[in-house]
Design a protein around this motif. Sequence first.
Motif, mmCIF file in Angstrom:
data_model
loop_
_atom_site.group_PDB
_atom_site.id
_atom_site.type_symbol
_atom_site.label_atom_id
_atom_site.label_comp_id
_atom_site.label_asym_id
_atom_site.label_seq_id
_atom_site.Cartn_x
_atom_site.Cartn_y
_atom_site.Cartn_z
ATOM 1 N N LEU A 1 0.361 -0.917 -0.267
ATOM 2 C CA LEU A 1 -0.257 -0.250 0.267
ATOM 3 C C LEU A 1 1.002 1.233 -0.097
ATOM 4 C CD1 LEU A 1 -2.981 1.237 -0.187
ATOM 5 C CD2 LEU A 1 -2.549 0.559 2.783
ATOM 6 N N ILE A 2 0.789 2.461 -1.478
ATOM 7 C CA ILE A 2 1.565 3.614 -1.459
ATOM 8 C C ILE A 2 0.665 4.695 -0.951
ATOM 9 C CG2 ILE A 2 3.203 4.555 -2.597
ATOM 10 C CD1 ILE A 2 3.986 1.767 -3.753
ATOM 11 N N LEU A 3 0.804 5.506 -0.396
ATOM 12 C CA LEU A 3 -0.111 6.305 0.331
ATOM 13 C C LEU A 3 0.300 7.588 -0.127
ATOM 14 C CD1 LEU A 3 -0.930 5.117 3.812
ATOM 15 C CD2 LEU A 3 -2.897 5.066 1.551
ATOM 16 N N MET A 4 0.315 7.995 -1.013
ATOM 17 C CA MET A 4 0.674 9.999 -1.900
ATOM 18 C C MET A 4 -0.302 10.567 -1.568
ATOM 19 S SD MET A 4 2.427 7.668 -5.187
ATOM 20 C CE MET A 4 4.071 9.039 -5.295
ATOM 21 N N GLN A 5 -1.533 10.290 -1.469
ATOM 22 C CA GLN A 5 -2.228 11.705 -1.630
ATOM 23 C C GLN A 5 -1.945 12.767 -0.458
ATOM 24 O OE1 GLN A 5 -6.256 10.289 -1.862
ATOM 25 N NE2 GLN A 5 -6.756 11.662 -0.261
ATOM 26 N N GLY A 6 -2.245 14.046 -0.861
ATOM 27 C CA GLY A 6 -1.923 15.002 -0.186
ATOM 28 C C GLY A 6 -2.170 16.082 -0.466
ATOM 29 N N ALA B 1 0.490 24.821 7.253
ATOM 30 C CA ALA B 1 0.224 24.817 9.685
ATOM 31 C C ALA B 1 -0.878 23.739 9.081
ATOM 32 C CB ALA B 1 -0.577 26.026 9.790
ATOM 33 N N GLY B 2 -1.981 23.239 8.695
ATOM 34 C CA GLY B 2 -3.101 22.507 8.142
ATOM 35 C C GLY B 2 -1.998 21.249 7.590
ATOM 36 N N TYR B 3 -1.010 21.157 6.693
ATOM 37 C CA TYR B 3 -0.772 20.578 5.536
ATOM 38 C C TYR B 3 0.812 19.759 6.823
ATOM 39 C CZ TYR B 3 1.981 18.717 1.723
ATOM 40 O OH TYR B 3 3.044 18.183 0.888
ATOM 41 N N SER B 4 1.437 21.055 6.619
ATOM 42 C CA SER B 4 2.364 20.135 7.640
ATOM 43 C C SER B 4 1.636 18.896 8.509
ATOM 44 C CB SER B 4 3.443 21.386 8.098
ATOM 45 O OG SER B 4 4.155 21.610 7.799
ATOM 46 N N SER B 5 1.253 19.910 9.720
ATOM 47 C CA SER B 5 0.456 19.012 10.836
ATOM 48 C C SER B 5 -0.034 17.893 10.012
ATOM 49 C CB SER B 5 -0.885 19.820 11.332
ATOM 50 O OG SER B 5 -0.447 20.832 11.377
ATOM 51 N N GLY B 6 -0.029 17.698 9.068
ATOM 52 C CA GLY B 6 -0.935 16.486 8.510
ATOM 53 C C GLY B 6 -0.450 15.297 8.297
#
Length: 173
Positions: free
Chosen positions: A74-79, A140-145
């Motif tokens: 499983l490769i999780l690339m979504q962002g 802030a949101g991107y880094s937190s996630g």
Amino acid sequence: MSKKNLQSKTQILIIGGASKIAREVFKFNNEYNVIGFSKFSKLKKIKEYKLYKYKNISLIKNYINKIREKKIVLILMQGASTSNIIINKTSKELLKDINSNFLNFHEIIKLVLPHMLKQNWGRIIFCGSSRALKTDVGLAGYSSGKYASLGYCKTLSKEYARYGITSNYLSLG
């Protein structure tokens, strides 16, 4: 188990499969069965790749239920990110960033883990971002996630290593 035997039974599932990096993984489709899912792509399906647009995880769940005897990578690339400085960022924007960079992965992993446990084998790869880990103005949101994904990945690897399931975080960029 020989490499050929392992390959013939291995499924590579890419979440966020519309990215340029994901398309490089599709080149291994002759050796492995590579399937991509993209939530944000305008494309419904790309024929030369097995890439499907999904609105919710039910499409992924249906696919996983069909591949009972296969090993899964499983490769999780979504962002995604809504760039905005903190004082202007709404809670809704923050939650959207955290959902797309972390919480959506949790739901998909919960679907895949029982399958991996039955196989006593699995690979989970989180594709992060060096920019997110260094952070920047408006992220802030991107880094937190992405930081949440990093911590989650480390916990996942400690909880499931004894079952032959590995979890790694790649910081791209």
